[in-house]
Write a protein that holds these residues in place. Structure first.
Motif, short mmCIF file in Angstrom:
data_model
loop_
_atom_site.label_atom_id
_atom_site.label_comp_id
_atom_site.label_asym_id
_atom_site.label_seq_id
_atom_site.Cartn_x
_atom_site.Cartn_y
_atom_site.Cartn_z
N VAL A 28 0.87 -1.18 0.00
CA VAL A 28 0.00 0.00 0.00
C VAL A 28 0.90 1.23 0.00
CG1 VAL A 28 -1.78 1.26 1.26
CG2 VAL A 28 -1.80 -1.24 1.25
N PRO A 29 0.89 2.07 -1.01
CA PRO A 29 0.19 1.88 -2.29
C PRO A 29 0.85 0.76 -3.10
CG PRO A 29 1.61 3.80 -2.43
CD PRO A 29 1.68 3.29 -1.00
N PRO A 30 0.13 0.21 -4.10
CA PRO A 30 0.70 -0.89 -4.88
C PRO A 30 2.00 -0.50 -5.56
CG PRO A 30 -1.62 -0.57 -5.41
CD PRO A 30 -1.20 0.58 -4.55
N THR A 31 2.95 -1.40 -5.54
CA THR A 31 4.22 -1.21 -6.22
C THR A 31 4.19 -2.01 -7.51
OG1 THR A 31 5.34 -1.01 -4.10
CG2 THR A 31 6.73 -1.46 -6.00
N VAL A 32 4.59 -1.39 -8.61
CA VAL A 32 4.61 -2.06 -9.90
C VAL A 32 6.01 -1.93 -10.48
CG1 VAL A 32 3.61 -2.13 -12.22
CG2 VAL A 32 2.19 -1.46 -10.29
N GLU A 33 6.56 -3.05 -10.93
CA GLU A 33 7.88 -3.06 -11.57
C GLU A 33 7.74 -3.54 -13.01
OE1 GLU A 33 11.24 -3.87 -8.16
OE2 GLU A 33 10.57 -5.55 -9.38
#
Length: 108
Positions: free
Chosen positions: A77-82
């Protein structure tokens, strides 16, 4: 002697198909930024001056659909995007290197 007729193919040529996959205005910049390794969305956004958030999202979705890169979401939280290049994406590096050489010689 009968002449051979050349029939135009209804399908696109290979170059046009390639441009459909990686021909977006920002695609090469995104690929080049990902060559060293995985990056988060904001890191990518900072590395590519002039790109809008909306355009980056659009290009990333297109490149993911064409299997040029992968998108990994982490449950934080918040979403992590790779984002990372796939094997298919990594194979574009020599092409980028040659384009850079050409650019240095003829554009810069």
């Amino acid at each position: 002697m009968a002449e051979k007729k050349i029939h135009k193919s209804e399908s696109k040529c290979t170059i046009q198909q390639i441009l459909d996959v990686i021909g977006g205005k920002w695609s090469m910049s995104i690929i080049y930024a990902l060559v060293p390794g995985k990056l988060r969305f904001k890191e990518l956004e900072r590395l590519i001056p002039g790109i809008s958030t909306r355009m980056l999202v659009k290009e990333l979705k297109n490149m993911e659909a064409n299997k040029i890169l992968t998108r990994t979401v982490f449950a934080t939280v918040p979403p992590t995007v790779e984002y990372a290049l796939t094997e298919k994406g990594v194979k574009l590096r020599p092409i980028l290197d040659e384009m850079a050489k050409w650019g240095e010689e003829y554009v810069a």
